[in-house]
Design an enzyme around this catalytic site. Sequence first.
Site, mmCIF file in Angstrom:
data_model
loop_
_atom_site.group_PDB
_atom_site.id
_atom_site.type_symbol
_atom_site.label_atom_id
_atom_site.label_comp_id
_atom_site.label_asym_id
_atom_site.label_seq_id
_atom_site.Cartn_x
_atom_site.Cartn_y
_atom_site.Cartn_z
ATOM 1 N N GLU A 106 -9.722 -16.435 27.300
ATOM 2 C CA GLU A 106 -9.518 -15.118 27.910
ATOM 3 C C GLU A 106 -10.209 -15.137 29.257
ATOM 4 O O GLU A 106 -11.309 -15.664 29.385
ATOM 5 C CB GLU A 106 -10.098 -14.034 27.015
ATOM 6 C CG GLU A 106 -9.957 -12.628 27.531
ATOM 7 C CD GLU A 106 -8.515 -12.229 27.811
ATOM 8 O OE1 GLU A 106 -8.244 -11.888 28.980
ATOM 9 O OE2 GLU A 106 -7.678 -12.259 26.907
ATOM 10 N N ASP B 88 -8.807 -18.730 33.162
ATOM 11 C CA ASP B 88 -7.379 -18.447 33.224
ATOM 12 C C ASP B 88 -6.645 -19.455 32.345
ATOM 13 O O ASP B 88 -6.953 -20.660 32.383
ATOM 14 C CB ASP B 88 -6.897 -18.551 34.671
ATOM 15 C CG ASP B 88 -5.423 -18.293 34.807
ATOM 16 O OD1 ASP B 88 -5.011 -17.114 34.746
ATOM 17 O OD2 ASP B 88 -4.668 -19.285 34.946
ATOM 18 N N ASP C 211 2.055 -12.144 29.212
ATOM 19 C CA ASP C 211 2.554 -11.142 30.151
ATOM 20 C C ASP C 211 4.040 -11.389 30.375
ATOM 21 O O ASP C 211 4.445 -12.516 30.673
ATOM 22 C CB ASP C 211 1.820 -11.229 31.493
ATOM 23 C CG ASP C 211 0.424 -10.651 31.421
ATOM 24 O OD1 ASP C 211 0.185 -9.805 30.538
ATOM 25 O OD2 ASP C 211 -0.412 -11.033 32.247
ATOM 26 N N LYS D 38 10.015 -8.348 36.401
ATOM 27 C CA LYS D 38 10.766 -8.301 37.658
ATOM 28 C C LYS D 38 11.279 -9.675 38.043
ATOM 29 O O LYS D 38 10.606 -10.694 37.835
ATOM 30 C CB LYS D 38 9.893 -7.741 38.781
ATOM 31 C CG LYS D 38 9.515 -6.288 38.576
ATOM 32 C CD LYS D 38 8.669 -5.788 39.714
ATOM 33 C CE LYS D 38 8.305 -4.335 39.489
ATOM 34 N NZ LYS D 38 7.439 -3.831 40.550
#
Length: 147
Positions: free
Chosen positions: A62, A90, A113, A117
């Site tokens: 995390e 990351d 995630d 878009k």
Amino acid sequence: MADEPFPFPNEIYPANWFCRLDPRDLFDHPERPLEVDLGCGDGTFLVQMARAFPERNFIGMERLLGRCRKVWRKSERNGVMANTKILRVDSNYGVKWMLPEKAVSRLHFLCPDPWPKKKHANRRQMCRLDFLQSIHNLLITGGELLF
């Protein structure tokens, strides 16, 4: 939160951030199967798995400090400090450069995630071949990616 230890007792804080981790340096029983939870969030899943499978080692990755603190506290409350470690990094970097190759028996990637878009398509980790290749390099023969 200044009275909390740094690093946390079960936090992985490498001496060298540019070398792969060695499970022998992380756990008291490095021979146990290793599972990794990418983006472990507040650690609920990670801690429940560690409680259910004390014969396995778990690393939660995390990048957010506040979430890592929550994982540490839950690990402590649930008595799974010995088989649970937290790596604050990351997930892209951790998977590609830090986690030990051919050492992970199961990799959990439960809530990535979505980046919905069109202009963010290159950020969708599971659509990037380099990320998938890095995951493949981590898994032992017969290892599992749970997505």
